[in-house]
Design a protein around this motif. Structure first.
Motif, PDB file in Angstrom:
ATOM      1  N   ASP A   1       0.803  -1.224   0.000  1.00 41.91           N
ATOM      2  CA  ASP A   1       0.000   0.000   0.000  1.00 41.91           C
ATOM      3  C   ASP A   1       0.837   1.275   0.000  1.00 41.91           C
ATOM      4  O   ASP A   1       0.294   2.373   0.127  1.00 41.91           O
ATOM      5  CB  ASP A   1      -0.929   0.013   1.219  1.00 41.91           C
ATOM      6  CG  ASP A   1      -1.990  -1.078   1.139  1.00 41.91           C
ATOM      7  OD1 ASP A   1      -2.471  -1.359   0.027  1.00 41.91           O
ATOM      8  OD2 ASP A   1      -2.332  -1.647   2.189  1.00 41.91           O
ATOM      9  N   SER A   2       2.128   1.144  -0.145  1.00 45.39           N
ATOM     10  CA  SER A   2       3.022   2.302  -0.123  1.00 45.39           C
ATOM     11  C   SER A   2       2.989   3.046  -1.455  1.00 45.39           C
ATOM     12  O   SER A   2       3.142   2.446  -2.529  1.00 45.39           O
ATOM     13  CB  SER A   2       4.453   1.852   0.180  1.00 45.39           C
ATOM     14  OG  SER A   2       5.390   2.845  -0.171  1.00 45.39           O
TER      15      SER A   2
ATOM     16  N   ASN B   1       7.850   1.030  -8.718  1.00 43.63           N
ATOM     17  CA  ASN B   1       7.499  -0.096  -9.599  1.00 43.63           C
ATOM     18  C   ASN B   1       7.288   0.346 -11.033  1.00 43.63           C
ATOM     19  O   ASN B   1       7.621  -0.386 -11.980  1.00 43.63           O
ATOM     20  CB  ASN B   1       6.224  -0.781  -9.101  1.00 43.63           C
ATOM     21  CG  ASN B   1       6.466  -1.713  -7.936  1.00 43.63           C
ATOM     22  OD1 ASN B   1       7.603  -2.046  -7.620  1.00 43.63           O
ATOM     23  ND2 ASN B   1       5.393  -2.130  -7.283  1.00 43.63           N
ATOM     24  N   TYR B   2       6.723   1.549 -11.221  1.00 39.24           N
ATOM     25  CA  TYR B   2       6.289   1.951 -12.555  1.00 39.24           C
ATOM     26  C   TYR B   2       7.116   3.062 -13.193  1.00 39.24           C
ATOM     27  O   TYR B   2       6.826   3.436 -14.337  1.00 39.24           O
ATOM     28  CB  TYR B   2       4.813   2.354 -12.509  1.00 39.24           C
ATOM     29  CG  TYR B   2       3.903   1.183 -12.231  1.00 39.24           C
ATOM     30  CD1 TYR B   2       3.728   0.176 -13.178  1.00 39.24           C
ATOM     31  CD2 TYR B   2       3.237   1.073 -11.016  1.00 39.24           C
ATOM     32  CE1 TYR B   2       2.904  -0.906 -12.936  1.00 39.24           C
ATOM     33  CE2 TYR B   2       2.408  -0.007 -10.757  1.00 39.24           C
ATOM     34  CZ  TYR B   2       2.249  -0.992 -11.716  1.00 39.24           C
ATOM     35  OH  TYR B   2       1.435  -2.067 -11.466  1.00 39.24           O
TER      36      TYR B   2
ATOM     37  N   ILE C   1      15.709   0.809  -7.080  1.00 35.64           N
ATOM     38  CA  ILE C   1      16.044   1.557  -5.866  1.00 35.64           C
ATOM     39  C   ILE C   1      14.975   1.287  -4.820  1.00 35.64           C
ATOM     40  O   ILE C   1      13.778   1.263  -5.127  1.00 35.64           O
ATOM     41  CB  ILE C   1      16.127   3.073  -6.163  1.00 35.64           C
ATOM     42  CG1 ILE C   1      17.205   3.336  -7.219  1.00 35.64           C
ATOM     43  CG2 ILE C   1      16.413   3.864  -4.892  1.00 35.64           C
ATOM     44  CD1 ILE C   1      17.250   4.774  -7.683  1.00 35.64           C
ATOM     45  N   ALA C   2      15.362   1.076  -3.585  1.00 38.29           N
ATOM     46  CA  ALA C   2      14.407   0.771  -2.516  1.00 38.29           C
ATOM     47  C   ALA C   2      13.493   1.963  -2.263  1.00 38.29           C
ATOM     48  O   ALA C   2      13.952   3.111  -2.230  1.00 38.29           O
ATOM     49  CB  ALA C   2      15.146   0.409  -1.236  1.00 38.29           C
TER      50      ALA C   2
ATOM     51  N   HIS D   1      -8.678   6.691 -17.031  1.00 40.63           N
ATOM     52  CA  HIS D   1      -8.269   5.448 -16.385  1.00 40.63           C
ATOM     53  C   HIS D   1      -7.066   4.870 -17.124  1.00 40.63           C
ATOM     54  O   HIS D   1      -7.041   4.802 -18.350  1.00 40.63           O
ATOM     55  CB  HIS D   1      -9.414   4.440 -16.388  1.00 40.63           C
ATOM     56  CG  HIS D   1      -9.003   3.060 -16.002  1.00 40.63           C
ATOM     57  ND1 HIS D   1      -8.449   2.764 -14.774  1.00 40.63           N
ATOM     58  CD2 HIS D   1      -9.038   1.894 -16.699  1.00 40.63           C
ATOM     59  CE1 HIS D   1      -8.180   1.487 -14.720  1.00 40.63           C
ATOM     60  NE2 HIS D   1      -8.519   0.929 -15.877  1.00 40.63           N
ATOM     61  N   ILE D   2      -6.054   4.459 -16.364  1.00 47.06           N
ATOM     62  CA  ILE D   2      -4.823   3.919 -16.938  1.00 47.06           C
ATOM     63  C   ILE D   2      -4.746   2.425 -16.618  1.00 47.06           C
ATOM     64  O   ILE D   2      -4.762   2.032 -15.453  1.00 47.06           O
ATOM     65  CB  ILE D   2      -3.589   4.645 -16.372  1.00 47.06           C
ATOM     66  CG1 ILE D   2      -3.651   6.146 -16.731  1.00 47.06           C
ATOM     67  CG2 ILE D   2      -2.296   4.029 -16.909  1.00 47.06           C
ATOM     68  CD1 ILE D   2      -2.555   6.975 -16.069  1.00 47.06           C
ATOM     69  N   SER D   3      -4.668   1.613 -17.653  1.00 53.69           N
ATOM     70  CA  SER D   3      -4.597   0.163 -17.446  1.00 53.69           C
ATOM     71  C   SER D   3      -3.169  -0.337 -17.353  1.00 53.69           C
ATOM     72  O   SER D   3      -2.906  -1.376 -16.742  1.00 53.69           O
ATOM     73  CB  SER D   3      -5.330  -0.573 -18.579  1.00 53.69           C
ATOM     74  OG  SER D   3      -4.784  -0.222 -19.840  1.00 53.69           O
ATOM     75  N   ASP D   4      -2.224   0.383 -17.943  1.00 53.76           N
ATOM     76  CA  ASP D   4      -0.808  -0.013 -17.909  1.00 53.76           C
ATOM     77  C   ASP D   4       0.019   1.181 -17.448  1.00 53.76           C
ATOM     78  O   ASP D   4       0.295   2.090 -18.230  1.00 53.76           O
ATOM     79  CB  ASP D   4      -0.357  -0.474 -19.297  1.00 53.76           C
ATOM     80  CG  ASP D   4       1.102  -0.916 -19.317  1.00 53.76           C
ATOM     81  OD1 ASP D   4       1.739  -0.947 -18.238  1.00 53.76           O
ATOM     82  OD2 ASP D   4       1.607  -1.221 -20.413  1.00 53.76           O
ATOM     83  N   PHE D   5       0.415   1.166 -16.181  1.00 53.86           N
ATOM     84  CA  PHE D   5       1.162   2.300 -15.636  1.00 53.86           C
ATOM     85  C   PHE D   5       2.607   2.334 -16.134  1.00 53.86           C
ATOM     86  O   PHE D   5       3.275   3.351 -15.994  1.00 53.86           O
ATOM     87  CB  PHE D   5       1.119   2.282 -14.115  1.00 53.86           C
ATOM     88  CG  PHE D   5      -0.213   2.680 -13.550  1.00 53.86           C
ATOM     89  CD1 PHE D   5      -0.602   4.005 -13.524  1.00 53.86           C
ATOM     90  CD2 PHE D   5      -1.094   1.726 -13.060  1.00 53.86           C
ATOM     91  CE1 PHE D   5      -1.835   4.391 -13.021  1.00 53.86           C
ATOM     92  CE2 PHE D   5      -2.331   2.094 -12.547  1.00 53.86           C
ATOM     93  CZ  PHE D   5      -2.700   3.427 -12.533  1.00 53.86           C
ATOM     94  N   HIS D   6       3.085   1.231 -16.698  1.00 56.88           N
ATOM     95  CA  HIS D   6       4.417   1.261 -17.306  1.00 56.88           C
ATOM     96  C   HIS D   6       4.402   2.162 -18.541  1.00 56.88           C
ATOM     97  O   HIS D   6       5.384   2.858 -18.824  1.00 56.88           O
ATOM     98  CB  HIS D   6       4.861  -0.153 -17.698  1.00 56.88           C
ATOM     99  CG  HIS D   6       5.195  -1.038 -16.542  1.00 56.88           C
ATOM    100  ND1 HIS D   6       6.261  -0.784 -15.709  1.00 56.88           N
ATOM    101  CD2 HIS D   6       4.594  -2.168 -16.078  1.00 56.88           C
ATOM    102  CE1 HIS D   6       6.318  -1.727 -14.768  1.00 56.88           C
ATOM    103  NE2 HIS D   6       5.320  -2.571 -14.968  1.00 56.88           N
ATOM    104  N   SER D   7       3.289   2.133 -19.263  1.00 63.48           N
ATOM    105  CA  SER D   7       3.169   2.920 -20.496  1.00 63.48           C
ATOM    106  C   SER D   7       1.814   3.634 -20.504  1.00 63.48           C
ATOM    107  O   SER D   7       0.878   3.193 -21.182  1.00 63.48           O
ATOM    108  CB  SER D   7       3.300   2.012 -21.724  1.00 63.48           C
ATOM    109  OG  SER D   7       4.554   1.367 -21.736  1.00 63.48           O
TER     110      SER D   7
END
Length: 238
Positions: A57-58, A65-66, A73-74, A215-221
């Protein structure tokens, strides 16, 4: 074409309410600034509702992550104080027998601002959320000297919430860097209502909404439409 800004942008992402979409907008800001040749920093001064910065939940973990440059990096490197209870920081800290010193938060923000890179800081909840017995989030923004980015929902009630937040900023003589609406995933707002909400905010505050993050389905892109909203906000500051 050179998209580099002459001075680093130091932005404080705040919301009209909890869950308005601050973390999503923070991620988009990082991606846009990185795409323009910068290495922006992300910082969450106060995180509540998670066990640690690496918890599921952070907010910092989501960002790391994205956002590719932060992936290895931590999340602890992007988090100030972390508390378990999903409450205002003042009360989440009290639940653990701890306290928060506003000066500690401000010193960390000042240290990050001295780096020659844009800083995207993300607040906890809205502007008047208590941080200490004598300070709220807006006090941290005001004393840090950072430009707030106001994030709001698209749906019913957002006119009131957004205008109230803008009025509080106006009373402190704080000019927001911009306003961004974020579409809720499970509560889509009719396009006509979104436009009415944007028109009302602009008419009564004199500040235009930069746009609506879908709405974003892929936060990587993230889709081009989402990135374009934040690009308009950044361009409006130049």
């Amino acid at each position: 074409m050179n998209h580099r800004e002459p001075m680093p942008l130091h932005l404080f992402v705040t919301g009209t309410d909890t869950g308005a979409g601050k973390t999503v907008v923070s991620l988009l800001l990082l991606k846009v600034l990185h795409g323009r040749g910068h290495m922006p920093r992300y910082f969450k001064p106060l995180q509540t509702g998670c066990i640690s910065p690496s918890d599921a939940d952070s907010d910092a973990r989501f960002i790391h992550n994205y956002h590719e440059p932060l992936r290895n990096i931590a999340p602890e490197h992007s988090t100030g104080l972390c508390f378990k209870s999903p409450k205002a920081p003042l009360y989440a800290a009290r639940d653990e027998g701890r306290g928060i010193e506003a000066e500690t938060v401000l010193r960390r923000l000042a240290s990050l601002r001295r780096e020659k890179a844009p800083l995207v800081a993300e607040g906890a909840g809205g502007l008047l959320v208590p941080v200490t017995p004598h300070a709220t989030v807006i006090d941290i923004i005001e004393q840090s000297g950072m430009r707030p980015v106001l994030v709001a929902r698209t749906g019913l009630g957002t006119i009131n919430h957004t205008l109230l937040s803008l009025e509080v900023l106006r009373l402190r003589n704080i000019k927001p860097a911009g306003i961004v609406f974020v579409e809720a995933r499970d509560e889509p707002t009719p396009a006509a209502m979104i436009q009415e909400n944007m028109d009302a905010v602009s008419a009564f505050s004199g500040i235009s909404v930069s746009g609506v993050v879908p709405h974003i389905s892929d936060f990587h892109s993230p889709p081009r439409q989402a990135l374009a909203v934040v690009e308009r906000l950044v361009d409006g500051m130049l």
